[in-house]
Write a protein that holds these residues in place. Sequence first.
Motif, mmCIF file in Angstrom:
data_model
loop_
_atom_site.group_PDB
_atom_site.id
_atom_site.type_symbol
_atom_site.label_atom_id
_atom_site.label_comp_id
_atom_site.label_asym_id
_atom_site.label_seq_id
_atom_site.Cartn_x
_atom_site.Cartn_y
_atom_site.Cartn_z
ATOM 1 N N LYS A 100 0.868 -1.180 0.000
ATOM 2 C CA LYS A 100 0.000 0.000 0.000
ATOM 3 C C LYS A 100 0.903 1.227 0.000
ATOM 4 O O LYS A 100 1.674 1.435 0.926
ATOM 5 C CB LYS A 100 -0.899 -0.017 1.231
ATOM 6 N N LEU A 101 0.788 2.027 -1.065
ATOM 7 C CA LEU A 101 1.664 3.182 -1.235
ATOM 8 C C LEU A 101 0.854 4.472 -1.139
ATOM 9 O O LEU A 101 -0.119 4.660 -1.869
ATOM 10 C CB LEU A 101 2.391 3.092 -2.583
ATOM 11 N N ASP A 102 1.296 5.349 -0.237
ATOM 12 C CA ASP A 102 0.586 6.590 0.081
ATOM 13 C C ASP A 102 0.976 7.698 -0.895
ATOM 14 O O ASP A 102 2.132 8.090 -0.965
ATOM 15 C CB ASP A 102 0.916 7.005 1.513
ATOM 16 N N PHE A 103 -0.014 8.190 -1.643
ATOM 17 C CA PHE A 103 0.178 9.280 -2.607
ATOM 18 C C PHE A 103 -0.438 10.581 -2.102
ATOM 19 O O PHE A 103 -0.729 11.475 -2.874
ATOM 20 C CB PHE A 103 -0.450 8.901 -3.952
ATOM 21 N N THR A 104 -0.633 10.698 -0.782
ATOM 22 C CA THR A 104 -1.256 11.891 -0.224
ATOM 23 C C THR A 104 -0.401 13.132 -0.473
ATOM 24 O O THR A 104 -0.906 14.173 -0.874
ATOM 25 C CB THR A 104 -1.512 11.712 1.287
ATOM 26 N N GLN A 105 0.892 13.017 -0.238
ATOM 27 C CA GLN A 105 1.813 14.141 -0.404
ATOM 28 C C GLN A 105 2.570 14.012 -1.723
ATOM 29 O O GLN A 105 2.933 12.912 -2.129
ATOM 30 C CB GLN A 105 2.829 14.176 0.747
ATOM 31 N N ASP A 106 2.814 15.144 -2.353
ATOM 32 C CA ASP A 106 3.601 15.176 -3.583
ATOM 33 C C ASP A 106 5.073 14.986 -3.230
ATOM 34 O O ASP A 106 5.567 15.567 -2.265
ATOM 35 C CB ASP A 106 3.394 16.518 -4.293
ATOM 36 N N SER A 107 5.777 14.134 -3.986
ATOM 37 C CA SER A 107 7.194 13.883 -3.727
ATOM 38 C C SER A 107 7.849 13.352 -4.998
ATOM 39 O O SER A 107 7.174 12.973 -5.955
ATOM 40 C CB SER A 107 7.364 12.866 -2.598
ATOM 41 N N ALA A 108 9.166 13.298 -4.972
ATOM 42 C CA ALA A 108 9.916 12.756 -6.111
ATOM 43 C C ALA A 108 9.602 11.268 -6.284
ATOM 44 O O ALA A 108 9.476 10.780 -7.411
ATOM 45 C CB ALA A 108 11.414 12.970 -5.908
ATOM 46 N N GLU A 109 9.459 10.547 -5.171
ATOM 47 C CA GLU A 109 9.131 9.118 -5.232
ATOM 48 C C GLU A 109 7.750 8.916 -5.845
ATOM 49 O O GLU A 109 7.549 8.007 -6.654
ATOM 50 C CB GLU A 109 9.190 8.513 -3.822
ATOM 51 N N ARG A 110 6.805 9.760 -5.472
ATOM 52 C CA ARG A 110 5.468 9.668 -6.053
ATOM 53 C C ARG A 110 5.514 9.886 -7.560
ATOM 54 O O ARG A 110 4.897 9.146 -8.315
ATOM 55 C CB ARG A 110 4.534 10.690 -5.398
ATOM 56 N N LYS A 111 6.257 10.892 -8.007
ATOM 57 C CA LYS A 111 6.369 11.166 -9.441
ATOM 58 C C LYS A 111 7.017 9.988 -10.173
ATOM 59 O O LYS A 111 6.602 9.627 -11.274
ATOM 60 C CB LYS A 111 7.153 12.453 -9.670
ATOM 61 N N ARG A 112 8.021 9.370 -9.549
ATOM 62 C CA ARG A 112 8.681 8.203 -10.147
ATOM 63 C C ARG A 112 7.692 7.051 -10.313
ATOM 64 O O ARG A 112 7.620 6.424 -11.376
ATOM 65 C CB ARG A 112 9.863 7.769 -9.276
ATOM 66 N N LEU A 113 6.912 6.797 -9.258
ATOM 67 C CA LEU A 113 5.940 5.701 -9.316
ATOM 68 C C LEU A 113 4.804 5.999 -10.292
ATOM 69 O O LEU A 113 4.323 5.091 -10.981
ATOM 70 C CB LEU A 113 5.389 5.423 -7.915
ATOM 71 N N GLU A 114 4.359 7.252 -10.356
ATOM 72 C CA GLU A 114 3.325 7.632 -11.320
ATOM 73 C C GLU A 114 3.782 7.337 -12.735
ATOM 74 O O GLU A 114 3.015 6.820 -13.554
ATOM 75 C CB GLU A 114 2.974 9.117 -11.176
ATOM 76 N N LYS A 115 5.015 7.664 -13.026
ATOM 77 C CA LYS A 115 5.556 7.421 -14.370
ATOM 78 C C LYS A 115 5.752 5.928 -14.621
ATOM 79 O O LYS A 115 5.380 5.414 -15.670
ATOM 80 C CB LYS A 115 6.883 8.172 -14.527
ATOM 81 N N LYS A 116 6.326 5.229 -13.648
ATOM 82 C CA LYS A 116 6.600 3.793 -13.785
ATOM 83 C C LYS A 116 5.325 2.984 -14.021
ATOM 84 O O LYS A 116 5.295 2.088 -14.860
ATOM 85 C CB LYS A 116 7.310 3.281 -12.534
ATOM 86 N N TYR A 117 4.259 3.309 -13.274
ATOM 87 C CA TYR A 117 3.029 2.521 -13.341
ATOM 88 C C TYR A 117 1.908 3.215 -14.119
ATOM 89 O O TYR A 117 0.769 2.743 -14.104
ATOM 90 C CB TYR A 117 2.554 2.176 -11.933
ATOM 91 N N ASN A 118 2.218 4.323 -14.772
ATOM 92 C CA ASN A 118 1.245 5.052 -15.592
ATOM 93 C C ASN A 118 -0.008 5.415 -14.785
ATOM 94 O O ASN A 118 -1.134 5.069 -15.156
ATOM 95 C CB ASN A 118 0.886 4.242 -16.841
ATOM 96 N N ILE A 119 0.196 6.140 -13.687
ATOM 97 C CA ILE A 119 -0.894 6.523 -12.795
ATOM 98 C C ILE A 119 -1.262 7.978 -13.060
ATOM 99 O O ILE A 119 -0.419 8.856 -12.965
ATOM 100 C CB ILE A 119 -0.478 6.337 -11.321
#
Length: 157
Positions: A100-119
């Motif tokens: 379970k990955l928390d996307f509540t806050q904007d971060s570099a890790e969130r942007k990486r995962l958004e791109k990796k998994y096309n979110i």
Amino acid sequence: LGKFTQRFKDLPSLVQLRKAFGVCLAVVGLYMLIGGVTTAESNLDWISDEVQGLEIARREGKPTMLDFYATWCAACNELDHRTYSDPAVKAKLSNFVNIKLDFTQDSAERKRLEKKYNIVGLPVVLFFDSKGNSLNDKRLEKFVEPEEFLALVADIE
């Protein structure tokens, strides 16, 4: 609500209507208050690190579920409280590594995962088989009831 001790049938029609409406509002309010305090929890064993979770799944040869959520996401909260808390869903997901990955806050890790998994929006739930292969046909991007969720994951091994 008026006096509860006063008999309902002895009241004028307008007062009866107002009193009935007040009782209905009180019942709905109490129901909402109790529902807000006693929400069901999923009680699943969640891993909050993508790399660690995928490594555990690979090592143990288990299928994987990645759940991307945010605290402000209503559909994400519904998945937690209505779908993941269902006993049959819990039983099925006990065979999975649940991440379970928390996307509540904007971060570099969130942007990486958004791109990796096309979110592009939340919720997003992804599944991988026991060999680590992505099951793109099993991707969820909305709230689903427990029955629909179980039908979706029934053949994942």
